[in-house]
Scaffold this active site. Structure first.
Site, PDB file in Angstrom:
ATOM      1  N   ASP A   1       0.745  -1.284   0.178  1.00 56.03           N
ATOM      2  CA  ASP A   1       0.067  -0.054   0.134  1.00 56.03           C
ATOM      3  C   ASP A   1       0.788   1.264   0.066  1.00 56.03           C
ATOM      4  O   ASP A   1       2.132   1.221   0.294  1.00 56.03           O
ATOM      5  CB  ASP A   1      -0.886   0.039   1.223  1.00 56.03           C
ATOM      6  CG  ASP A   1      -1.692  -1.059   1.221  1.00 56.03           C
ATOM      7  OD1 ASP A   1      -2.361  -1.539   0.286  1.00 56.03           O
ATOM      8  OD2 ASP A   1      -2.125  -1.532   2.635  1.00 56.03           O
TER       9      ASP A   1
ATOM     10  N   TYR B   1       6.424  -9.888   7.251  1.00 51.93           N
ATOM     11  CA  TYR B   1       6.172  -8.476   7.291  1.00 51.93           C
ATOM     12  C   TYR B   1       6.707  -8.003   8.794  1.00 51.93           C
ATOM     13  O   TYR B   1       6.376  -8.840   9.760  1.00 51.93           O
ATOM     14  CB  TYR B   1       4.636  -8.121   7.250  1.00 51.93           C
ATOM     15  CG  TYR B   1       4.190  -7.775   5.950  1.00 51.93           C
ATOM     16  CD1 TYR B   1       4.268  -6.488   5.218  1.00 51.93           C
ATOM     17  CD2 TYR B   1       3.575  -8.677   5.150  1.00 51.93           C
ATOM     18  CE1 TYR B   1       3.769  -6.384   3.952  1.00 51.93           C
ATOM     19  CE2 TYR B   1       3.119  -8.686   4.013  1.00 51.93           C
ATOM     20  CZ  TYR B   1       3.298  -7.415   3.221  1.00 51.93           C
ATOM     21  OH  TYR B   1       2.941  -7.138   1.865  1.00 51.93           O
TER      22      TYR B   1
END
Lengths: 251, 251
Positions: free
Chosen positions: B53, B111
């Site tokens: 994103d 992540y």
């Protein structure tokens, strides 16, 4: 009138340095604009411990200023941070005697220079000098000790060579491996005070030694012959941090 | 035609995310613009391991693309980095079989979410979420273990709730104290793959638990009732890093 002392940090990336210059975004200007709002629209001079150059960061910069209004230090801290842009943050506010001076009363300063010898890192590009090649750290560690002590640093000042007094004392100079990032080093200097570009020129000299283009002892020669015309390239600004400012009095 | 695999890092701060969108600055567009220059002006599609994103960073993102020209991997790496902007860096280039696919062959992804519980830090503002208040890390450490395993993560997807399959496996989820910075933590997830906003929503839930507004066991309830309307606020993008992408084959 009351005098206030502040400790603050900033990201120098988008500033043209600490000191006010007409038409340019500077840290001093942001602080004074903010204090004008707090201090009944009165122009309020901010006296920092010293200047920092364009793109240089601060973990701890200090300053003092005088206010006419009545305000607690807690409220002043909140007011400052609510008006300041997000690349400056004031983390400590204290009331100090009217004879305290943030520049004249400095006892020592600490600068850290961050350098990456590994692969280029995009997220660090404004915060760590991306040297991206190996340096002889052993030679640099020997070399940096020669900066310690009281010397005439005239040769390590790019501008203002005519400056009358370039004698400064470096208490401690060291090179540490970063705890977090492989191939990253922190070059650290603690001293009475530093001349314009002095730290970046000292780091530039250390890099030259790390690349084998100069020898550690060359530093001794340059310091003993401060008017020599040694070719020193200053290291880029983005790796440099003003990390501490100490005073005689406990702040 | 030859197929190339690349590993690259980027600073997401000034990008509108990975995927091409007309008129917006994206990572995919920068890569494809660069490859067009290298590949005889031919449009060259880049297939990444997945999207990230707006404002999300990558320490290790991966992709593949096909080239018609003859070029060594060393030269291709140099060419890519010489044309790419300074917030993207390709650190590994390999030739791979034509049936390799950077997205379909992913085995696991990692992540990392960085969060600062101490005072606001200007130089970290785009790289670490400035939460700036205490959280109950002990409760969060218990809570995060409930994400491990195979679950229907529908409730942790902000958009596309109609998505048919939200079942994913998280192999390992942990919270580590930063080695370098006091009051800074790294929340880490390793799994088969992650849905849009899933990591940021899981972190948002953990923060809610750290603030005492939810209990660790609430995660179990939500995962067992994936269509429940739990109120979860996604954590800000700037703390998130795609940190690793692994494949079956040794890359």
């Amino acid at each position: 009138m009351k005098r206030y002392y502040i400790e603050f940090s900033y990201d120098g990336s988008n500033f043209k340095g600490y000191q006010i210059q007409p038409g340019l975004r500077t840290i001093q200007e942001e602080l004074q604009k903010t204090l004008k709002k707090i201090n009944n629209n009165k122009i309020t001079l901010v006296h920092a411990s010293g200047r920092t150059d364009k793109k240089v960061h601060a973990y701890k910069q200090t300053a003092h200023f005088d206010l006419d209004i009545k305000i607690t230090t807690d409220k002043l801290k909140r007011a400052l941070n609510s008006y300041l842009p997000n690349d400056i943050y004031v983390y400590n506010v204290k009331e100090v005697p009217l004879d305290f001076h943030a520049r004249y009363n400095v006892k020592s300063k600490k600068y850290i220079y961050k350098i990456n010898l590994g692969e280029y890192c995009p997220t660090d590009r404004n915060y760590v000098y991306q040297c991206c090649h190996k340096l002889n750290i052993k030679a640099m560690r020997l070399a940096i000790t020669y900066f310690e002590g009281t010397h005439d640093f005239r040769a390590f000042v790019t501008e203002n060579k005519e400056k009358s007094n370039c004698v400064r004392t470096i208490y401690k100079a060291s090179i540490k491996k970063s705890k977090m990032k492989e191939n990253q080093y922190e070059i650290c200097f603690i001293g009475t005070g530093f001349l314009k570009y002095q730290v970046r020129n000292m780091v530039g000299m250390l890099i030259k030694i790390g690349e084998g283009k100069s020898k550690p002892r060359d530093i001794v020669d340059i310091l003993e012959n401060p008017d020599c015309l040694a070719v020193i390239h200053k290291a880029p600004a983005e790796g440099l941090y003003l990390a501490d400012v100490c005073y005689d009095v406990i702040m």
